[in-house]
Design a protein around this motif. Structure first.
Motif, PDB file in Angstrom:
ATOM      1  N   ARG A   1       0.834  -1.199   0.000  1.00 33.49           N
ATOM      2  CA  ARG A   1       0.000   0.000   0.000  1.00 33.49           C
ATOM      3  C   ARG A   1       0.877   1.261   0.000  1.00 33.49           C
ATOM      4  O   ARG A   1       0.669   2.171  -0.789  1.00 33.49           O
ATOM      5  CB  ARG A   1      -0.904  -0.002   1.236  1.00 33.49           C
ATOM      6  CG  ARG A   1      -1.897   1.154   1.252  1.00 33.49           C
ATOM      7  CD  ARG A   1      -2.465   1.355   2.628  1.00 33.49           C
ATOM      8  NE  ARG A   1      -3.473   0.360   2.977  1.00 33.49           N
ATOM      9  CZ  ARG A   1      -4.790   0.594   2.861  1.00 33.49           C
ATOM     10  NH1 ARG A   1      -5.226   1.734   2.408  1.00 33.49           N
ATOM     11  NH2 ARG A   1      -5.654  -0.325   3.206  1.00 33.49           N
ATOM     12  N   GLU A   2       1.880   1.233   0.874  1.00 32.08           N
ATOM     13  CA  GLU A   2       2.769   2.384   0.941  1.00 32.08           C
ATOM     14  C   GLU A   2       3.435   2.636  -0.404  1.00 32.08           C
ATOM     15  O   GLU A   2       3.484   3.765  -0.899  1.00 32.08           O
ATOM     16  CB  GLU A   2       3.864   2.146   1.987  1.00 32.08           C
ATOM     17  CG  GLU A   2       3.506   2.684   3.358  1.00 32.08           C
ATOM     18  CD  GLU A   2       4.497   2.207   4.397  1.00 32.08           C
ATOM     19  OE1 GLU A   2       5.691   2.059   4.041  1.00 32.08           O
ATOM     20  OE2 GLU A   2       4.068   1.964   5.536  1.00 32.08           O
TER      21      GLU A   2
ATOM     22  N   VAL B   1       2.599   1.520  -3.385  1.00 33.64           N
ATOM     23  CA  VAL B   1       1.678   1.886  -4.460  1.00 33.64           C
ATOM     24  C   VAL B   1       1.310   3.351  -4.333  1.00 33.64           C
ATOM     25  O   VAL B   1       1.271   4.100  -5.305  1.00 33.64           O
ATOM     26  CB  VAL B   1       0.407   1.000  -4.416  1.00 33.64           C
ATOM     27  CG1 VAL B   1      -0.655   1.562  -5.334  1.00 33.64           C
ATOM     28  CG2 VAL B   1       0.749  -0.422  -4.790  1.00 33.64           C
ATOM     29  N   GLU B   2       1.062   3.772  -3.095  1.00 34.53           N
ATOM     30  CA  GLU B   2       0.631   5.145  -2.907  1.00 34.53           C
ATOM     31  C   GLU B   2       1.747   6.129  -3.230  1.00 34.53           C
ATOM     32  O   GLU B   2       1.508   7.202  -3.778  1.00 34.53           O
ATOM     33  CB  GLU B   2       0.107   5.344  -1.489  1.00 34.53           C
ATOM     34  CG  GLU B   2      -1.367   4.985  -1.429  1.00 34.53           C
ATOM     35  CD  GLU B   2      -1.890   4.856  -0.020  1.00 34.53           C
ATOM     36  OE1 GLU B   2      -1.192   5.253   0.927  1.00 34.53           O
ATOM     37  OE2 GLU B   2      -3.013   4.341   0.132  1.00 34.53           O
ATOM     38  N   SER B   3       2.975   5.748  -2.878  1.00 33.04           N
ATOM     39  CA  SER B   3       4.069   6.682  -3.153  1.00 33.04           C
ATOM     40  C   SER B   3       4.444   6.688  -4.634  1.00 33.04           C
ATOM     41  O   SER B   3       4.855   7.698  -5.176  1.00 33.04           O
ATOM     42  CB  SER B   3       5.287   6.352  -2.288  1.00 33.04           C
ATOM     43  OG  SER B   3       5.796   5.105  -2.681  1.00 33.04           O
ATOM     44  N   SER B   4       4.267   5.521  -5.275  1.00 33.29           N
ATOM     45  CA  SER B   4       4.632   5.481  -6.692  1.00 33.29           C
ATOM     46  C   SER B   4       3.450   5.810  -7.591  1.00 33.29           C
ATOM     47  O   SER B   4       3.590   5.921  -8.793  1.00 33.29           O
ATOM     48  CB  SER B   4       5.175   4.104  -7.056  1.00 33.29           C
ATOM     49  OG  SER B   4       4.114   3.177  -7.047  1.00 33.29           O
ATOM     50  N   ARG B   5       2.302   5.931  -6.999  1.00 32.47           N
ATOM     51  CA  ARG B   5       1.068   6.230  -7.727  1.00 32.47           C
ATOM     52  C   ARG B   5       0.806   5.218  -8.843  1.00 32.47           C
ATOM     53  O   ARG B   5       0.296   5.563  -9.902  1.00 32.47           O
ATOM     54  CB  ARG B   5       1.107   7.641  -8.309  1.00 32.47           C
ATOM     55  CG  ARG B   5       1.136   8.707  -7.255  1.00 32.47           C
ATOM     56  CD  ARG B   5       1.293  10.081  -7.850  1.00 32.47           C
ATOM     57  NE  ARG B   5       1.297  11.078  -6.791  1.00 32.47           N
ATOM     58  CZ  ARG B   5       0.211  11.640  -6.305  1.00 32.47           C
ATOM     59  NH1 ARG B   5      -0.959  11.312  -6.769  1.00 32.47           N
ATOM     60  NH2 ARG B   5       0.282  12.524  -5.347  1.00 32.47           N
ATOM     61  N   ALA B   6       1.201   3.981  -8.582  1.00 32.62           N
ATOM     62  CA  ALA B   6       0.994   2.949  -9.594  1.00 32.62           C
ATOM     63  C   ALA B   6      -0.470   2.572  -9.647  1.00 32.62           C
ATOM     64  O   ALA B   6      -1.144   2.516  -8.621  1.00 32.62           O
ATOM     65  CB  ALA B   6       1.832   1.730  -9.271  1.00 32.62           C
ATOM     66  N   SER B   7      -0.953   2.330 -10.840  1.00 33.06           N
ATOM     67  CA  SER B   7      -2.337   1.866 -10.940  1.00 33.06           C
ATOM     68  C   SER B   7      -2.420   0.678 -11.890  1.00 33.06           C
ATOM     69  O   SER B   7      -3.409  -0.022 -11.941  1.00 33.06           O
ATOM     70  CB  SER B   7      -3.245   2.990 -11.434  1.00 33.06           C
ATOM     71  OG  SER B   7      -2.783   3.414 -12.702  1.00 33.06           O
TER      72      SER B   7
END
Lengths: 376, 476
Positions: free
Chosen positions: A122-123, A125-131
């Motif tokens: 989660r961390e 993904v949120e920091s890398s803004r991966a979707s």
């Protein structure tokens, strides 16, 4: 890395397909697990690497093949579930992390570790803004590999032998995990490497256990020290260690009766066996190996803790990995207790006990995703 | 330990609720999450958990639980009821053939405990029904598996049919059945080799044995410690063999045994027996309610809650108080209590069953020596009947004699008598409904109240046993 790069060569010309197909192209057995891959699978069978690999195969390659075969089932179900997860994937929300948690839990990784991984993902993904699902699946695999290698190389899978005199390996575990079978397989392995091996039948409790070890001794062509049924196991251990010292054996493998970790008195008995060995040969046993059944759930962690406390377990043998079980519990065990897996049982035959290679294990378990990652 | 009981988990959630004084939809979500995690930690399969939680949630919404006075209690009860329902609320006895022999086939993964269970079940039938079983050794693969069954047979004095390891298992079974017919055995057990449910060749062998023997009972033997994989195993065997029942082994360990729920949920087949001990006698009939409590990690609390609810009766309560005021907690009750506790299982689990103890951090990870209780009992058994009923007469001389008789040091006897007196005082107080000074120990809030209920119920149970004992003594 080198391991899957080598495997990658063969399916190189393949058209890009969904993960399960690639997975099956690398396996010599065809298992109709994934319904939407029937035709590509048949096409790919022609260019199967199996035929040309074995003659030139290195030991490493052999092992990789074994992991492939052994973990095939595990991989299929787990990989498939992760794939399913990403197929249904539309945007990262709380439900997604819940699902991810559950997916990991289903591999018996355990609640806490699953939560930890999910949090780290989660961390990240949120920091890398991966979707992109692919990117996220990469993150998961990275995390798993990192989790396993995080604690450094000190806890590697090498067995420790005595500098001089006989080495003693003590095998412990709960009932029915495969202690005797593992000993039988290991004995064959060490004998093939020219060591003089002695087996000690200290399971004097279970019916037929002594005969079982003797049968292994006969098959492997190694000597077995056995006492009477129901006799004191520590006495048998003493006999064996003494014999080994006097007659110049290199290695003593001591089989013990299966015991549940919450039976205080039986755990004390184990402690006694260990003391007796230590008195005869200082610094022995060099290894105390906890045998774990990969089908075991969260209780395996409790087992590892309890046996670590009483007998200073030095490593784990993970058995029955050729079934559908994933043995994911070894992740939290290594993470929390710093106990690493030294050998894995990947099948019924004598050769199916291999040294554990974390990279191969994690890669083997998540091969679909990794292939996907390389292509994507 | 990573596990904490569901009660404790829910406690936290509900403590928050109590402070807020209002229950929202989001709170219910949290509650359900706690239940889900508790079940997952107990190794219940995740798919099963999902379905289960949904059912409970629907019910919780349906029953207006949000307005309830004591939501924790209600939800725990709801979960428990649903667990029991899923695991089968009625007993599942062994199938029996109309004419002899009844054929029972054992199947399962490697190391699940098939051979041991075969022996235990044969002994149970022998003891309870004077059966004349025959054991057939059809595991020709694992080294010394035949020897194991032969030795088990010797130990329980039951004949074993075996042909060593060179014959085909199907042929062995055929000839074994012929011998059973000749010897008029009324039960035949077929002990098969452990195998993976994905091993097609070996699974076919089981099918062949099945179509040859037409077993009345096909028991799948499963290790209670099995994790998420229990579903795969159970489905695999069930699809191939259409099993008739399940035996859960190694339940004497400290596993939660969530596999029981998983297996039942995916196969719908009853769990008939549980193996819980190393001795050949250690095979019990499966009790869904006990299993439910175990999975939830809350010991016998639920049984106690239910009992309290059911038994509560003003008149009876008065009667009980009357009797307890007579202050009759003596060493006989003490031993009775020890026995009750010992019958429940391993000590660490029991500690958690004692009301209030589950929340006590000091008691986590205690390892109690099972022999301690035996020692205590030995001390009591070394007393004269008079001493047991009237502990006040225990002077130093008597104590020395008792110590010698029990083979324990005098200090231990003294300590035990001290403990006994404390317990007596406590029981006395509890029986008068006076929980002053005990509040701390029992925990606060909901759990405290539950504990009190449980305590009352325990007192009542003791009373009942005592009455029985007195009646028996009178007859003598």
């Amino acid at each position: 890395m080198p391991w899957f790069r080598r495997k990658k060569k063969e399916p190189f010309e393949e058209p890009k397909t969904v993960e399960p197909d690639i997975n099956q192209s690398n396996n010599n057995e065809t298992v109709p697990a994934d319904t939407n891959s029937v035709s590509p699978e048949q096409n790919l069978k022609v260019e199967q690497p199996k035929e040309d690999v074995p003659p030139t195969a290195t030991v490493d390659e052999d092992n990789a093949e074994k992991y492939n075969r052994g973990l095939e089932k595990s991989r299929q179900s787990f990989g498939k579930r992760l794939t399913d997860l990403f197929v249904n994937f539309n945007g990262v929300d709380d439900d997604f992390y819940d699902d991810l948690e559950e997916t990991l839990i289903e591999a018996d990784v355990g609640f806490e570790t699953a939560l930890q991984i999910s949090e780290e993902v989660r961390e990240e993904v949120e920091s890398s803004r991966a979707s992109d699902p692919k990117v996220i699946s990469q993150l998961i695999v990275d995390k798993l590999v990192a989790l396993y290698t995080r604690n450094g190389r000190a806890e590697d899978n090498h067995l420790v032998f005595a500098k001089e005199g006989p080495s003693v390996f003590l095998f412990v575990g709960v009932n029915g995990v495969g202690k005797t079978t593992s000993i039988g397989k290991l004995a064959a392995r060490f004998k093939a490497r020219g060591r003089r091996v002695l087996l000690a039948a200290c399971d004097t409790f279970r019916a037929g256990a002594i005969e079982q070890l003797q049968e292994w001794g006969k098959r492997d062509g190694v000597d077995v020290v056995a006492g009477k049924a129901q006799s004191d196991p520590a006495a048998v251990a003493f006999e064996a260690v003494k014999k080994a010292r006097e007659e110049g054996y290199d290695l003593v493998l001591i089989d013990t009766a299966g015991r549940l970790q919450n039976k205080v008195n039986l755990m004390k008995e184990l402690d006694k066996i260990k003391r007796v060995i230590e008195r005869e040969i200082p610094h022995a046993p060099q290894e105390t190996l906890l045998v774990l059944d990969s089908t075991t759930g969260q209780n395996a962690l409790t087992q590892a803790k309890a046996f670590l406390e009483t007998t200073d377990v030095t490593g784990i043998i993970l058995t029955k990995l050729d079934g559908t079980a994933k043995g994911g519990i070894v992740l939290p065990i290594r993470n929390q207790l710093h106990l690493s897996v030294k050998y894995v049982g990947l099948g019924e035959t004598v050769e199916d006990l291999s040294p554990f290679n974390p990279e191969q294990y994690v890669n083997g378990l998540f091969k679909d995703l990794i292939s996907n990652r390389i292509e994507g | 330990m990573a596990f904490e009981g569901l009660t404790e988990r829910l406690q936290k959630t509900f403590n928050n609720l109590r402070r807020k004084g209002k229950v929202t939809e989001a709170d219910l979500r949290d509650t359900m999450r706690e239940i889900r995690l508790a079940l997952l930690e107990a190794d219940v399969n995740f798919q099963v958990v999902k379905k289960f939680v949904k059912t409970v949630r629907d019910q919780a919404v349906g029953t207006d639980i949000l307005d309830g006075l004591n939501p924790a209690q209600q939800i725990v009860k709801l979960v428990n009821d649903e667990l029991v329902k899923t695991m089968g609320s009625t007993d599942a006895p062994l199938n029996k053939s109309d004419k002899i022999p009844t054929i029972i086939m054992m199947a399962g993964l490697q190391g699940a405990g098939k051979t041991t269970t075969t022996g235990k079940l044969a002994l149970k039938l022998k003891n309870e029904q004077h059966a004349r079983p025959l054991l057939v050794a059809a595991d020709v693969y694992r080294p010394a598996a035949v020897d194991q069954l032969v030795q088990v047979g010797e130990r329980i004095d039951v004949p074993v049919y075996q042909e060593g390891t060179d014959a085909n298992p199907v042929d062995i079974v055929r000839r074994g059945l012929a011998q059973a017919a000749e010897n008029k055995n009324d039960y035949v057990f077929i002990d098969t080799a452990g195998r993976l449910q994905i091993d097609e060749k070996l699974m076919q062998e089981l099918s062949d044995i099945k179509s040859l023997a037409h077993p009345d009972e096909i028991l799948l033997v499963v290790d209670a410690m099995t994790g998420q994989n229990a579903v795969n195993t159970a489905e695999g065997f069930n699809n191939q063999l259409d099993i008739t029942g399940v035996v859960l082994t190694k339940l004497d360990g400290d596993t939660r045994g969530g596999a029981a729920l998983s297996i039942r949920a995916v196969t719908g087949k009853p769990i008939k027996f549980v193996g819980q001990g190393e001795k050949m006698e250690d095979l019990d009939v499966f009790h869904p309610d006990r299993m439910a409590s175990r999975i939830l990690g809350m010991g016998d609390m639920l049984t106690l809650i239910e009992k309290t609810q059911r038994d509560f009766d003003q008149k009876q309560a008065e009667e009980m108080n009357q009797k307890i005021r007579e202050n009759t907690f003596d060493f006989n009750d003490f031993v009775d209590q020890l026995n009750q506790v010992q019958n429940m299982g391993p000590m660490e689990d029991i500690m958690k069953m004692i009301p209030g103890m589950a929340n006590n951090p000091a008691l986590q990870n205690v390892n109690m020596d099972p022999k301690d209780m035996e020692h205590m009992k030995a001390v009591v058994y070394s007393m004269t009947p008079q001493e047991r009923e009237d502990p006040d007469i225990l002077n130093p001389s008597r104590r020395r004699r008792i110590a010698a008789g029990a083979g324990r040091p005098v200090v231990e006897v003294n300590r035990m008598i001290k403990q006994f007196n404390q317990m007596k005082k406590m029981m006395n107080q509890v029986s008068k409904g006076n929980f002053n000074g005990l509040d701390g120990m029992l925990g606060k809030g909901v759990s405290g109240r539950l504990s009190k209920m449980a305590m009352n119920s325990m007192v009542r149970r003791n009373k009942k046993n005592k009455k029985k004992r007195m009646k028996k003594n009178k007859k003598k």
